[in-house]
Design a protein around this motif. Sequence first.
Motif, PDB file in Angstrom:
ATOM      1  N   GLN A 128      35.398 -22.987 -16.134  1.00 38.05           N
ATOM      2  CA  GLN A 128      34.684 -23.280 -14.889  1.00 38.05           C
ATOM      3  C   GLN A 128      33.288 -22.682 -14.915  1.00 38.05           C
ATOM      4  OE1 GLN A 128      35.796 -25.377 -12.352  1.00 38.05           O
ATOM      5  NE2 GLN A 128      33.598 -25.182 -11.926  1.00 38.05           N
ATOM      6  N   TYR A 129      33.164 -21.512 -15.516  1.00 38.68           N
ATOM      7  CA  TYR A 129      31.838 -20.889 -15.605  1.00 38.68           C
ATOM      8  C   TYR A 129      30.914 -21.708 -16.500  1.00 38.68           C
ATOM      9  CZ  TYR A 129      28.478 -17.106 -15.253  1.00 38.68           C
ATOM     10  OH  TYR A 129      27.354 -16.370 -14.966  1.00 38.68           O
ATOM     11  N   LEU A 130      31.462 -22.298 -17.544  1.00 40.49           N
ATOM     12  CA  LEU A 130      30.663 -23.176 -18.401  1.00 40.49           C
ATOM     13  C   LEU A 130      30.182 -24.397 -17.620  1.00 40.49           C
ATOM     14  CD1 LEU A 130      32.724 -23.044 -21.708  1.00 40.49           C
ATOM     15  CD2 LEU A 130      30.344 -22.329 -21.425  1.00 40.49           C
ATOM     16  N   ARG A 131      31.039 -24.966 -16.787  1.00 39.52           N
ATOM     17  CA  ARG A 131      30.629 -26.095 -15.954  1.00 39.52           C
ATOM     18  C   ARG A 131      29.511 -25.694 -14.993  1.00 39.52           C
ATOM     19  NH1 ARG A 131      36.331 -26.634 -16.280  1.00 39.52           N
ATOM     20  NH2 ARG A 131      36.955 -28.610 -17.297  1.00 39.52           N
ATOM     21  N   ASP A 132      29.681 -24.524 -14.380  1.00 37.41           N
ATOM     22  CA  ASP A 132      28.656 -24.037 -13.464  1.00 37.41           C
ATOM     23  C   ASP A 132      27.348 -23.767 -14.206  1.00 37.41           C
ATOM     24  OD1 ASP A 132      30.597 -24.165 -11.509  1.00 37.41           O
ATOM     25  OD2 ASP A 132      31.020 -22.009 -11.524  1.00 37.41           O
ATOM     26  N   ALA A 133      27.455 -23.196 -15.411  1.00 39.30           N
ATOM     27  CA  ALA A 133      26.251 -22.904 -16.190  1.00 39.30           C
ATOM     28  C   ALA A 133      25.527 -24.186 -16.570  1.00 39.30           C
ATOM     29  CB  ALA A 133      26.632 -22.120 -17.455  1.00 39.30           C
ATOM     30  N   GLU A 134      26.287 -25.237 -16.843  1.00 39.87           N
ATOM     31  CA  GLU A 134      25.645 -26.517 -17.153  1.00 39.87           C
ATOM     32  C   GLU A 134      24.839 -27.022 -15.959  1.00 39.87           C
ATOM     33  OE1 GLU A 134      26.807 -30.888 -18.974  1.00 39.87           O
ATOM     34  OE2 GLU A 134      28.270 -29.823 -17.733  1.00 39.87           O
ATOM     35  N   GLN A 135      25.394 -26.880 -14.772  1.00 45.79           N
ATOM     36  CA  GLN A 135      24.671 -27.307 -13.580  1.00 45.79           C
ATOM     37  C   GLN A 135      23.403 -26.503 -13.369  1.00 45.79           C
ATOM     38  OE1 GLN A 135      25.480 -30.002 -11.602  1.00 45.79           O
ATOM     39  NE2 GLN A 135      26.958 -30.358 -13.252  1.00 45.79           N
ATOM     40  N   ARG A 136      23.464 -25.205 -13.681  1.00 42.35           N
ATOM     41  CA  ARG A 136      22.302 -24.333 -13.480  1.00 42.35           C
ATOM     42  C   ARG A 136      21.249 -24.497 -14.561  1.00 42.35           C
ATOM     43  NH1 ARG A 136      26.252 -20.411 -13.298  1.00 42.35           N
ATOM     44  NH2 ARG A 136      25.316 -19.439 -15.138  1.00 42.35           N
ATOM     45  N   THR A 137      21.696 -24.671 -15.804  1.00 42.62           N
ATOM     46  CA  THR A 137      20.771 -24.541 -16.932  1.00 42.62           C
ATOM     47  C   THR A 137      20.664 -25.789 -17.799  1.00 42.62           C
ATOM     48  OG1 THR A 137      22.440 -23.756 -18.525  1.00 42.62           O
ATOM     49  CG2 THR A 137      21.462 -22.112 -17.046  1.00 42.62           C
ATOM     50  N   GLY A 138      21.607 -26.709 -17.692  1.00 38.00           N
ATOM     51  CA  GLY A 138      21.595 -27.887 -18.544  1.00 38.00           C
ATOM     52  C   GLY A 138      22.273 -27.681 -19.896  1.00 38.00           C
ATOM     53  N   MET A 139      22.828 -26.486 -20.148  1.00 39.08           N
ATOM     54  CA  MET A 139      23.502 -26.227 -21.417  1.00 39.08           C
ATOM     55  C   MET A 139      24.834 -26.977 -21.445  1.00 39.08           C
ATOM     56  SD  MET A 139      24.588 -22.608 -23.235  1.00 39.08           S
ATOM     57  CE  MET A 139      25.799 -22.175 -21.965  1.00 39.08           C
ATOM     58  N   ALA A 140      24.979 -27.883 -22.402  1.00 38.73           N
ATOM     59  CA  ALA A 140      26.223 -28.657 -22.520  1.00 38.73           C
ATOM     60  C   ALA A 140      27.337 -27.785 -23.099  1.00 38.73           C
ATOM     61  CB  ALA A 140      25.995 -29.882 -23.397  1.00 38.73           C
ATOM     62  N   TRP A 141      28.573 -28.250 -22.951  1.00 34.09           N
ATOM     63  CA  TRP A 141      29.722 -27.468 -23.421  1.00 34.09           C
ATOM     64  C   TRP A 141      30.845 -28.402 -23.847  1.00 34.09           C
ATOM     65  CZ3 TRP A 141      34.263 -28.467 -20.899  1.00 34.09           C
ATOM     66  CH2 TRP A 141      34.131 -29.134 -19.663  1.00 34.09           C
ATOM     67  N   THR A 142      31.736 -27.871 -24.672  1.00 36.03           N
ATOM     68  CA  THR A 142      32.986 -28.518 -25.048  1.00 36.03           C
ATOM     69  C   THR A 142      34.045 -27.433 -25.126  1.00 36.03           C
ATOM     70  OG1 THR A 142      31.796 -30.151 -26.399  1.00 36.03           O
ATOM     71  CG2 THR A 142      34.174 -29.939 -26.766  1.00 36.03           C
ATOM     72  N   ALA A 143      35.239 -27.716 -24.628  1.00 36.77           N
ATOM     73  CA  ALA A 143      36.343 -26.751 -24.688  1.00 36.77           C
ATOM     74  C   ALA A 143      37.440 -27.264 -25.603  1.00 36.77           C
ATOM     75  CB  ALA A 143      36.903 -26.479 -23.293  1.00 36.77           C
ATOM     76  N   LEU A 144      37.805 -26.445 -26.565  1.00 31.54           N
ATOM     77  CA  LEU A 144      38.924 -26.742 -27.463  1.00 31.54           C
ATOM     78  C   LEU A 144      40.118 -25.936 -26.973  1.00 31.54           C
ATOM     79  CD1 LEU A 144      37.068 -26.505 -30.895  1.00 31.54           C
ATOM     80  CD2 LEU A 144      37.367 -28.519 -29.429  1.00 31.54           C
ATOM     81  N   ARG A 145      41.072 -26.616 -26.372  1.00 33.00           N
ATOM     82  CA  ARG A 145      42.230 -25.927 -25.801  1.00 33.00           C
ATOM     83  C   ARG A 145      43.341 -25.824 -26.836  1.00 33.00           C
ATOM     84  NH1 ARG A 145      42.666 -28.614 -19.709  1.00 33.00           N
ATOM     85  NH2 ARG A 145      40.870 -27.502 -18.801  1.00 33.00           N
ATOM     86  N   ASP A 146      43.364 -24.710 -27.530  1.00 32.48           N
ATOM     87  CA  ASP A 146      44.326 -24.501 -28.609  1.00 32.48           C
ATOM     88  C   ASP A 146      45.703 -24.156 -28.047  1.00 32.48           C
ATOM     89  OD1 ASP A 146      41.939 -24.671 -29.966  1.00 32.48           O
ATOM     90  OD2 ASP A 146      41.920 -22.557 -30.586  1.00 32.48           O
TER      91      ASP A 146
END
Length: 291
Positions: A128-146
């Motif tokens: 969720q923090y990665l999603r929020d960071a994308e909204q704030r900064t534009g940094m894209a993300w991918t999550a690998l759920r092992d």
Amino acid sequence: MTDRQIAVTGSTGRIGGRVARLLSARGRPLRLIVRDASRAPSLTSPAGPAHVMVASYDDGEAARRALTGVDVLFMVSGSESLDRVEQHRTFIDAAADAGVRHLVYTSFLGAAPDAVFTLARDHHVTEQYLRDAEQRTGMAWTALRDSLYADFLPGMVGDDGVLRGPAGDGRVAAVAQDDVADAAVVVLLSPQGHAGRTYDLTGPEALTLQEVAETVTRATGRPARYQPETLEEAFASRAHYGAPDWQVEAWVSTYTAIAAGELSTVSTAVEELTGHPARTLEQVLSTGRAR
């Protein structure tokens, strides 16, 4: 872009080390972010030697320095601790501040605020923090759920040959670490096609712990059997480790998550990403024995 700068955390460990070696073998410019430079692997490719930078997840200033100039970051989740989520937040903020364009994070299967496996809740908060960071900064993300690592399952068998825990007849589709690394490399090399995606990385079959014990016996020659426990028995049998309560609860909740069916998911993501079938537990253990 063949000159995209990729950084890898956790290169002194099992997943990060695999990913770093695979990327180096492909001749990619590589930066290794480590806590102890003396433990960093020595990797050299046609692009030159991997550049080692020292930073920990809880040191935002050092992390910003280490990540400046990095385009794509592979972030292995931090070691288990009470402040792991806060460390993740600090490092994610540093990555965004440093100009990282895409962050690939190793999460956990079934990450959710109410996950039975307590540590999967930390992964949910981080996602969720990665999603929020994308909204704030534009940094894209991918999550690998092992899922649970197939490579680790023999280690859950005690010295007495017993795999014990309150898992009932639940099933787990444990994933090979090599498959996780293969999938991560695919995403890291072409991150734009995976932005905002989560991938469940599992093995090709969901086994009961009785079947896991039988497979350990067959593949390694080490006799093993499964012994179900009650919750009370599970906490009592782990008390001698002297671990803090939250950690013992996390250990036990691994088994109760299996009992609840939260780790029984069988995903095709490994094959879809890598082009090869996910390895079975028997293949993982037989290969390890051959080595």
